[in-house]
Write a protein that holds these residues in place. Sequence first.
Motif, PDB file in Angstrom:
ATOM      1  N   ALA A  68       0.871  -1.303  -0.065  1.00 32.89           N
ATOM      2  CA  ALA A  68       0.082  -0.059   0.040  1.00 32.89           C
ATOM      3  C   ALA A  68       0.864   1.276   0.097  1.00 32.89           C
ATOM      4  CB  ALA A  68      -0.948  -0.026   1.260  1.00 32.89           C
ATOM      5  N   TRP A  69       2.203   1.192   0.694  1.00 37.00           N
ATOM      6  CA  TRP A  69       2.993   2.408   0.834  1.00 37.00           C
ATOM      7  C   TRP A  69       3.609   2.620  -0.505  1.00 37.00           C
ATOM      8  CZ3 TRP A  69       3.571   5.814   4.728  1.00 37.00           C
ATOM      9  CH2 TRP A  69       2.946   5.476   5.692  1.00 37.00           C
ATOM     10  N   LEU A  70       3.533   1.864  -1.408  1.00 43.29           N
ATOM     11  CA  LEU A  70       4.163   2.013  -2.829  1.00 43.29           C
ATOM     12  C   LEU A  70       3.344   2.195  -3.829  1.00 43.29           C
ATOM     13  CD1 LEU A  70       7.256  -0.422  -2.481  1.00 43.29           C
ATOM     14  CD2 LEU A  70       7.264   1.802  -1.965  1.00 43.29           C
ATOM     15  N   SER A  71       1.928   1.977  -3.720  1.00 42.98           N
ATOM     16  CA  SER A  71       0.900   2.242  -4.550  1.00 42.98           C
ATOM     17  C   SER A  71       0.385   3.677  -4.673  1.00 42.98           C
ATOM     18  CB  SER A  71      -0.488   1.148  -4.531  1.00 42.98           C
ATOM     19  OG  SER A  71      -1.313   1.754  -5.013  1.00 42.98           O
ATOM     20  N   PRO A  72       0.423   4.511  -5.758  1.00 41.79           N
ATOM     21  CA  PRO A  72      -0.129   5.753  -5.685  1.00 41.79           C
ATOM     22  C   PRO A  72      -1.609   5.884  -5.453  1.00 41.79           C
ATOM     23  CG  PRO A  72       1.427   5.481  -7.375  1.00 41.79           C
ATOM     24  CD  PRO A  72       1.448   4.141  -6.917  1.00 41.79           C
ATOM     25  N   ARG A  73      -2.387   4.787  -6.143  1.00 42.49           N
ATOM     26  CA  ARG A  73      -3.587   4.743  -6.062  1.00 42.49           C
ATOM     27  C   ARG A  73      -4.012   4.360  -4.503  1.00 42.49           C
ATOM     28  NH1 ARG A  73      -7.208   0.656  -5.590  1.00 42.49           N
ATOM     29  NH2 ARG A  73      -5.863  -0.755  -6.053  1.00 42.49           N
ATOM     30  N   MET A  74      -3.346   3.551  -3.702  1.00 41.86           N
ATOM     31  CA  MET A  74      -3.658   3.179  -2.350  1.00 41.86           C
ATOM     32  C   MET A  74      -3.048   4.668  -1.372  1.00 41.86           C
ATOM     33  SD  MET A  74      -5.210   0.323  -2.104  1.00 41.86           S
ATOM     34  CE  MET A  74      -5.060   0.118  -0.185  1.00 41.86           C
ATOM     35  N   MET A  75      -2.054   4.895  -1.673  1.00 39.86           N
ATOM     36  CA  MET A  75      -1.504   6.131  -1.133  1.00 39.86           C
ATOM     37  C   MET A  75      -2.496   7.390  -1.013  1.00 39.86           C
ATOM     38  SD  MET A  75       2.447   5.848  -1.865  1.00 39.86           S
ATOM     39  CE  MET A  75       3.081   7.500  -0.779  1.00 39.86           C
ATOM     40  N   GLU A  76      -3.332   7.465  -2.122  1.00 41.80           N
ATOM     41  CA  GLU A  76      -4.082   8.743  -2.285  1.00 41.80           C
ATOM     42  C   GLU A  76      -5.379   8.534  -1.366  1.00 41.80           C
ATOM     43  OE1 GLU A  76      -4.958   9.116  -6.443  1.00 41.80           O
ATOM     44  OE2 GLU A  76      -3.165   9.996  -6.588  1.00 41.80           O
TER      45      GLU A  76
ATOM     46  N   THR B  88      -4.141   5.467  10.801  1.00 38.62           N
ATOM     47  CA  THR B  88      -5.564   5.325  11.071  1.00 38.62           C
ATOM     48  C   THR B  88      -6.343   5.212   9.806  1.00 38.62           C
ATOM     49  OG1 THR B  88      -5.595   6.413  13.270  1.00 38.62           O
ATOM     50  CG2 THR B  88      -7.826   6.122  12.181  1.00 38.62           C
ATOM     51  N   ALA B  89      -6.146   5.959   8.852  1.00 37.93           N
ATOM     52  CA  ALA B  89      -6.714   5.884   7.515  1.00 37.93           C
ATOM     53  C   ALA B  89      -6.247   4.797   6.732  1.00 37.93           C
ATOM     54  CB  ALA B  89      -6.301   7.355   6.850  1.00 37.93           C
ATOM     55  N   LEU B  90      -4.990   4.334   6.973  1.00 41.82           N
ATOM     56  CA  LEU B  90      -4.283   3.212   6.200  1.00 41.82           C
ATOM     57  C   LEU B  90      -5.226   1.758   6.789  1.00 41.82           C
ATOM     58  CD1 LEU B  90      -2.481   1.580   4.527  1.00 41.82           C
ATOM     59  CD2 LEU B  90      -1.105   1.527   6.456  1.00 41.82           C
ATOM     60  N   GLU B  91      -5.270   1.923   7.864  1.00 39.39           N
ATOM     61  CA  GLU B  91      -6.219   0.802   8.708  1.00 39.39           C
ATOM     62  C   GLU B  91      -7.616   0.511   7.868  1.00 39.39           C
ATOM     63  OE1 GLU B  91      -6.663  -1.350  12.844  1.00 39.39           O
ATOM     64  OE2 GLU B  91      -6.595   0.865  12.845  1.00 39.39           O
ATOM     65  N   LYS B  92      -8.209   1.538   7.884  1.00 44.75           N
ATOM     66  CA  LYS B  92      -9.316   1.783   7.329  1.00 44.75           C
ATOM     67  C   LYS B  92      -9.486   1.364   6.048  1.00 44.75           C
ATOM     68  CE  LYS B  92     -11.437   5.112  10.673  1.00 44.75           C
ATOM     69  NZ  LYS B  92     -11.752   6.675  10.699  1.00 44.75           N
ATOM     70  N   THR B  93      -8.516   1.765   5.004  1.00 44.44           N
ATOM     71  CA  THR B  93      -8.594   1.581   3.750  1.00 44.44           C
ATOM     72  C   THR B  93      -8.222   0.122   3.710  1.00 44.44           C
ATOM     73  OG1 THR B  93      -7.597   3.792   3.294  1.00 44.44           O
ATOM     74  CG2 THR B  93      -7.202   2.179   1.693  1.00 44.44           C
ATOM     75  N   LEU B  94      -7.522  -0.724   4.447  1.00 42.15           N
ATOM     76  CA  LEU B  94      -7.169  -1.985   4.159  1.00 42.15           C
ATOM     77  C   LEU B  94      -8.301  -3.073   4.782  1.00 42.15           C
ATOM     78  CD1 LEU B  94      -3.204  -1.845   4.815  1.00 42.15           C
ATOM     79  CD2 LEU B  94      -4.320  -2.197   2.495  1.00 42.15           C
ATOM     80  N   GLY B  95      -8.851  -2.426   5.792  1.00 44.81           N
ATOM     81  CA  GLY B  95      -9.812  -3.112   6.344  1.00 44.81           C
ATOM     82  C   GLY B  95     -11.337  -3.578   5.594  1.00 44.81           C
TER      83      GLY B  95
END
Length: 145
Positions: A26-34, A138-145
Amino acid sequence: MVDAINELELTVSRKITAPRQKVFDAWLSPRMMEKFMLPGGSDMTSKVTNDPVRGGRFSILMKTAEKEIPHAGTYLEIDPHSRLAFTWESPHSLDDSVVTIDFTEVEPGVTEITLHQVKFRSEEARDGHIGGWTAILTALEKTLG
């Protein structure tokens, strides 16, 4: 005084219920990082571009209705699924600020992220980054959850 500022650092960590590879990627994907590089919350958007190789550059433009906050950096280390390190260029950190993120699978499907950043302009800037990185995790956790 300059030495004291250069010694300012922070560490934030969080356990996320997701496999280590998924969290790292997720930390290397622009789409996920956005989706998670949004420390300002729901009124913020991000535009991300990157070249995820050692020596490659990234750019993150965080936007609210009132302002744009540019961030950029260079990847220093990409150890797949274990560690990322990159310079962090923002209006509130020193130009040679470095962020290191370690990814540890603490149990199957649960990844602990430990983010460490060094070199800030002031204690207030460091404290602001603590809040920002905490919101991002926190946002990363929600995005991956």
